[in-house]
Enzyme design. Structure first.
Site, PDB file in Angstrom:
ATOM      1  N   SER A 202       0.842  -1.196   0.000  1.00 15.26           N
ATOM      2  CA  SER A 202       0.000   0.000   0.000  1.00 15.26           C
ATOM      3  C   SER A 202       0.885   1.257   0.000  1.00 15.26           C
ATOM      4  CB  SER A 202      -0.956  -0.052   1.198  1.00 15.26           C
ATOM      5  OG  SER A 202      -1.966   0.911   1.104  1.00 15.26           O
ATOM      6  N   ASP A 413      -8.333  -3.679  -6.906  1.00 16.72           N
ATOM      7  CA  ASP A 413      -7.926  -3.202  -5.585  1.00 16.72           C
ATOM      8  C   ASP A 413      -8.613  -1.863  -5.331  1.00 16.72           C
ATOM      9  OD1 ASP A 413      -6.532  -1.895  -3.456  1.00 16.72           O
ATOM     10  OD2 ASP A 413      -4.786  -3.157  -3.824  1.00 16.72           O
ATOM     11  N   HIS A 442      -7.383  -5.635  -1.190  1.00 17.86           N
ATOM     12  CA  HIS A 442      -6.169  -4.847  -1.002  1.00 17.86           C
ATOM     13  C   HIS A 442      -5.099  -5.732  -0.389  1.00 17.86           C
ATOM     14  CE1 HIS A 442      -3.898  -1.184  -0.700  1.00 17.86           C
ATOM     15  NE2 HIS A 442      -3.820  -1.236   0.613  1.00 17.86           N
TER      16      HIS A 442
END
Length: 478
Positions: A202, A413, A442
């Site tokens: 991320s 995502d 995610h």
């Protein structure tokens, strides 16, 4: 904020030998108590400059953890890690990776290194002293019209003012991604390593991209999982959340339609209609803490998960007039810290537009372009009123450096959409290859069942081999 072969090109399979230990080698000891037990971790604290332009000035603490390899004869070096954020703690992350079955070959090959980034957690923390009401609004307040943008502008202006009046205000300009990358290099030095490998997810993909751009010669094998674009968390990334939800939501609509026990609709189209119905109903009549804006945010965050059962249960409860369990308890110091560190990084990395009218236009455009949540992700936030400009230019991600970067990315995502990952892949050029996985949620590596994607990453970390060209992994269910 929450948070995974074809012919190969070999990227130097020789073992990296650690540099000789120095007098300042870290003294490892027990780790502070965390969210879950960390029996295998060792911890230490390093001192680093608050402002690297003034290396002899004020110092701050960086809390570092180590999950040592138990097989020195197989050890290649160190694998720095970051779980995302910004504002997320990373001290426990090596232990979490072990719990989610980081392959034994990787655990043997590296000392797995975690750390709380500057301003976060057990490192010297920042705070904004926000009110409970401000924190409850969250990161994605939905704007039903121009007046809501004006209302949110007042909130955002107050948040910025409180951050810059708080006791840690002097730290805020220096809690940036570039300085965190410099901290990572200080960790490398303290460990006596000539180079480091890296696994970041991320926001951690942008941190890793910045580090390997700033220090290409000190970068070994870099895995970036669930990728932000090359600009990091700027206004484009925030608006891209709207696209990410549009990419991912059809998976949930299909799931809910296939499970009539939830009563959310018998077709994906009817489930989508139920979303808009519930949002409108909760805008008028909230159920406990869940407003229409909170429902949209709850749905967005629920789409991060691979398993969509919890989200369907939450929708069912709301449809029946019952509030699901809140995402957290009472406001804590850690929540204050997360918001403050997030503001510092977002506002310190990028210069944000300041025109309220400009945000009103963005909201109007994205309400149509991304109807599920675009009017929230385009809304105004504290960075529009941040009193200081970034202290240095943004790091420009380029293809300069060794070909040692592997991106892994889910096709659907919600938090870091494929569109942004493709831009990062293009910025790296031949330095990188990208593994795209036909799954949603995610987090691609380890957090999904796709053996093709997981194998490609493990192979790269273990041997240095990566696909000769970008790889597309088909969907797998087991």
């Amino acid at each position: 904020m929450r948070k995974t072969l074809l012919a190969v090109a070999v990227l130097g399979a020789t073992v990296v030998t650690p540099a000789s230990a120095s007098a300042s080698e870290p003294a490892w000891g027990p780790c502070p108590a965390g969210a879950f037990p960390t029996p295998d971790l060792q911890c230490t604290t390093l001192k680093v400059p608050l402002d690297y332009r003034n290396p002899d000035g004020r110092k701050i603490d960086i809390a570092v953890s180590r999950l040592p390899s138990k097989h020195p004869e197989k050890r290649r070096g160190v694998l720095l890690t970051n779980p995302g954020g910004p504002g997320g703690e990373g001290l426990d992350y090596p232990q979490l990776l072990k719990l989610v079955k980081l392959p034994q070959d990787v655990l043997d090959s590296y000392d797995i290194i975690g750390f709380d980034p500057r301003g976060v957690g057990h490192s010297t923390p920042v705070t904004c002293d926000l009110t409970d009401e401000q924190l409850a609004i969250g990161n994605l307040p939905y704007a039903n019209g121009p007046a809501d943008v004006v209302k949110q502008a007042a909130v955002a202006k107050a948040e910025a003012k409180e951050c810059t009046a708080a006791s840690t205000a002097s730290m805020l300009p220096y809690v940036t991604t570039a300085n965190t990358a410099r901290d990572m290099d200080r960790i490398r030095q303290a460990l006596g390593e000539p180079a480091v490998s890296y696994l970041g997810a991320s926001y951690g993909t942008y941190l890793g991209a910045v580090y390997t751009t700033m220090f290409p010669e000190r970068s070994d094998r870099f895995v970036l999982d669930s990728n932000l674009g090359p600009g990091g968390y700027d206004i484009d990334a925030m608006r891209n959340f709207g696209r990410g939800m549009e990419d991912r939501f059809p998976d949930f609509a299909k799931f809910a339609a296939a499970h009539p026990e939830y009563g959310l609709g018998t077709t994906p189209a009817r489930v989508t209609a139920k979303f808009h119905e519930l949002a409108a109903r909760l805008d008028k009549t909230p159920v406990d803490w869940v407003t229409g804006s909170a429902f949209r945010g709850l749905t967005f965050e629920g789409l991060y998960a691979t398993n969509l059962t919890r989200l369907a249960e939450d929708w069912q409860a709301l449809d029946q007039g019952r509030a699901p369990k809140p995402p957290g308890g009472s406001v804590s110091t850690s929540v204050q810290n997360l918001f403050a560190a997030r503001f510092a990084v977002l506002c310190g990395d990028s210069a944000w537009p300041r025109s309220v009218a400009g945000y009103q236009l963005d909201v109007a455009v994205d309400r149509i372009r991304y109807p599920l949540i675009g009017a929230a992700t385009a809304n105004i936030a504290a960075c529009a009123f941040w009193p200081s400009a970034p202290v240095e230019p943004k790091v420009r991600i380029t293809g300069r450096g060794p070909a040692n970067v592997l991106l892994v990315q889910n096709e659907r995502d919600p938090g870091t959409p494929l569109a942004g990952a493709r831009k990062l892949r293009a910025a790296f050029g031949d330095r990188a290859r990208m593994v795209t996985v036909d799954q949603g949620g995610h987090g691609a590596y380890l957090f999904g069942p796709n053996r093709c994607g997981n194998t490609a990453v493990t192979e790269f970390l273990g041997t240095g081999s990566r696909p000769a060209r970008d790889l597309a992994c088909a969907a797998e269910t087991t």
